[in-house]
Design a protein around this motif. Structure first.
Motif, mmCIF file in Angstrom:
data_model
loop_
_atom_site.group_PDB
_atom_site.id
_atom_site.type_symbol
_atom_site.label_atom_id
_atom_site.label_comp_id
_atom_site.label_asym_id
_atom_site.label_seq_id
_atom_site.Cartn_x
_atom_site.Cartn_y
_atom_site.Cartn_z
ATOM 1 N N ARG A 50 -0.678 -26.122 4.067
ATOM 2 C CA ARG A 50 -1.618 -26.226 2.961
ATOM 3 C C ARG A 50 -3.431 -25.651 3.558
ATOM 4 O O ARG A 50 -4.150 -24.788 2.602
ATOM 5 C CB ARG A 50 -2.137 -27.876 1.983
ATOM 6 C CG ARG A 50 -1.960 -27.696 0.526
ATOM 7 C CD ARG A 50 -2.234 -29.181 -0.049
ATOM 8 N NE ARG A 50 -0.681 -29.637 -0.030
ATOM 9 C CZ ARG A 50 -0.333 -29.056 -0.877
ATOM 10 N NH1 ARG A 50 -0.645 -29.032 -1.699
ATOM 11 N NH2 ARG A 50 0.990 -29.719 -1.589
ATOM 12 N N GLU A 51 -3.210 -26.314 4.898
ATOM 13 C CA GLU A 51 -4.828 -26.581 4.918
ATOM 14 C C GLU A 51 -5.172 -24.569 5.213
ATOM 15 O O GLU A 51 -5.966 -23.936 5.182
ATOM 16 C CB GLU A 51 -5.065 -26.360 6.806
ATOM 17 C CG GLU A 51 -5.133 -27.923 6.818
ATOM 18 C CD GLU A 51 -5.336 -29.230 7.923
ATOM 19 O OE1 GLU A 51 -4.622 -30.005 7.732
ATOM 20 O OE2 GLU A 51 -4.921 -27.653 8.930
ATOM 21 N N GLN A 52 -3.665 -24.494 5.494
ATOM 22 C CA GLN A 52 -3.755 -22.298 5.903
ATOM 23 C C GLN A 52 -4.036 -21.774 4.487
ATOM 24 O O GLN A 52 -4.151 -20.837 4.662
ATOM 25 C CB GLN A 52 -2.989 -21.903 6.425
ATOM 26 C CG GLN A 52 -2.837 -22.070 8.047
ATOM 27 C CD GLN A 52 -1.571 -21.744 8.874
ATOM 28 O OE1 GLN A 52 -0.032 -21.945 8.558
ATOM 29 N NE2 GLN A 52 -0.790 -23.262 9.690
ATOM 30 N N GLY A 53 -4.398 -22.476 3.552
ATOM 31 C CA GLY A 53 -4.230 -21.565 2.365
ATOM 32 C C GLY A 53 -2.873 -21.006 1.453
ATOM 33 O O GLY A 53 -2.958 -20.457 0.695
ATOM 34 N N GLN A 54 -1.919 -21.086 2.135
ATOM 35 C CA GLN A 54 -1.000 -20.655 1.858
ATOM 36 C C GLN A 54 -0.077 -21.666 0.546
ATOM 37 O O GLN A 54 0.074 -22.534 0.000
ATOM 38 C CB GLN A 54 0.598 -21.009 2.793
ATOM 39 C CG GLN A 54 0.150 -20.182 4.837
ATOM 40 C CD GLN A 54 0.222 -18.638 4.213
ATOM 41 O OE1 GLN A 54 0.354 -18.406 3.305
ATOM 42 N NE2 GLN A 54 -0.065 -17.861 5.318
ATOM 43 N N LYS A 55 0.564 -20.551 -0.243
ATOM 44 C CA LYS A 55 1.415 -20.943 -1.854
ATOM 45 C C LYS A 55 2.689 -20.773 -2.155
ATOM 46 O O LYS A 55 3.459 -21.576 -2.608
ATOM 47 C CB LYS A 55 -0.108 -19.891 -2.960
ATOM 48 C CG LYS A 55 -0.538 -19.670 -2.728
ATOM 49 C CD LYS A 55 -1.970 -20.031 -4.241
ATOM 50 C CE LYS A 55 -2.826 -20.131 -4.479
ATOM 51 N NZ LYS A 55 -4.110 -20.203 -3.074
#
Ligand SMILES: Cc1ncc(COP(=O)(O)O)c(C=O)c1O
Length: 308
Positions: A50-55
């Motif tokens: 989530r922190e890395q913005g991965q979906k």
């Protein structure tokens, strides 16, 4: 969901004879859909994703993998798309595990066994991501540094609850859970890992490499038991199924046939062999895995405890 550790006594004759108290940590009850080590291994990985913005989460496993099932469920619960890279060609009838993965929204990507062997090869994984789109990659079994951090919290919870024990025992596949427990114990008390795979003499080096990577330390306070694999990983064994049945009748505890049955059978072997000093308390960790029964029944028509 229980707020702290739930521990159950396992009165066993062999343990009584050896003066050992055997107890079972019901970590399988810790999370309703991500039982045992699954939630623990995923927790910090999901935060990192989530922190890395991965979906999307992408991971690897066989057709009966508890880890694939857990990632699919975690994706559904936490709003990630999920991709399972599955070992072997797609079978005419999907395994119950893969059916559930699909029902949880996981996209299944089947690869040949030969390709699957490249699952830790960075170049191959980059190719996969080019084909399938960007994703947070979880290794097979979910074992990485963040997984160890999540598992180590189990030891902290036991400390906070004031649970007294001299040794922890856990089933081993990749060795990540055992390595996580060792980092949590940090040299205090003993640990035992019971290998679910046959010929797992590589396991000790793997566990050492994992703990060294995370804490810079190799631990000496543990033993890996290699003699309770009952023919190998996910193999059918009448003897093991008999053990599961008798164990269920004695304790009303359902063990899974791939990991936790071997954990308890192996721990009892070690007790009988005098591995634990009299007066000690051994706490075996029930890591779940009960979803594996459906696949076992599909493949072997095997008996399963009524409660499954
Ligand atoms: C139910 C269960 N117990 C134990 C293990 C062993 O975990 P590890 O791969 O971290 O050794 C697994 C592995 O996935 C599992 O599914």
């Amino acid at each position: 969901m229980p707020s702290g550790p739930t521990v159950q006594e396992l009165p066993e004759l062999v343990a009584e004879r050896r003066g050992v108290r055997l107890r079972l940590l019901r970590d399988d009850w810790r999370h309703p859909e991500l039982p045992g080590n699954k939630w623990r291994k995923l927790k910090y990985n999901l935060l990192a994703a989530r922190e890395q913005g991965q979906k999307t989460l992408l991971t690897f496993g066989g057709a009966y993998s508890n880890h694939l099932a857990a990632v699919a469920a975690a994706g559904r619960l936490q709003g990630f798309d999920t991709i399972g890279v599955v070992r072997g060609e797609e079978a005419a009838a999907l395994s119950p595990t893969l059916q559930q993965c699909r029902a949880d929204g996981m996209q299944l990507h089947f690869v040949s066994r030969e390709d699957y062997r490249r699952r830790t090869d960075d170049a191959w994984v980059r190719e996969l991501l080019t084909d399938l789109g960007p994703a947070y990659v979880l290794p097979e079994g979910g074992t990485n540094a963040l997984a160890l951090r999540g598992v180590a919290e189990l030891v902290q919870e036991l400390d906070e609850a004031g649970e007294a024990y001299d040794a922890l025992a856990v089933a081993c596949g990749t060795g990540g859970t055992l390595a996580g427990l060792l980092t949590g114990l940090d040299g205090r008390k003993q640990a035992v890992g019971v290998a679910a795979l046959k010929g797992a003499d590589w396991l000790r080096a793997e566990v050492d490499a994992l703990t060294e990577h995370v804490t810079g330390r190799r631990y000496a306070n543990y033993h890996v038991h290699l003699d309770a694999h009952f023919g190998g990983y996910a193999k059918h064994s009448t003897e093991l199924l008999g053990f599961v049945e008798e164990f269920y009748l004695r304790h009303r505890v359902v063990l899974d046939p791939v990991y936790t049955a071997k954990l308890l059978a192996g721990t009892l072997q070690l007790i009988e062999q005098g591995h634990f000093v009299p007066g000690s308390t051994v706490l075996a960790v029930h890591t779940g895995g009960l979803q594996g029964w459906a696949g076992f029944q599909q493949r072997f028509g095997a008996w399963a405890p009524a409660a499954v």
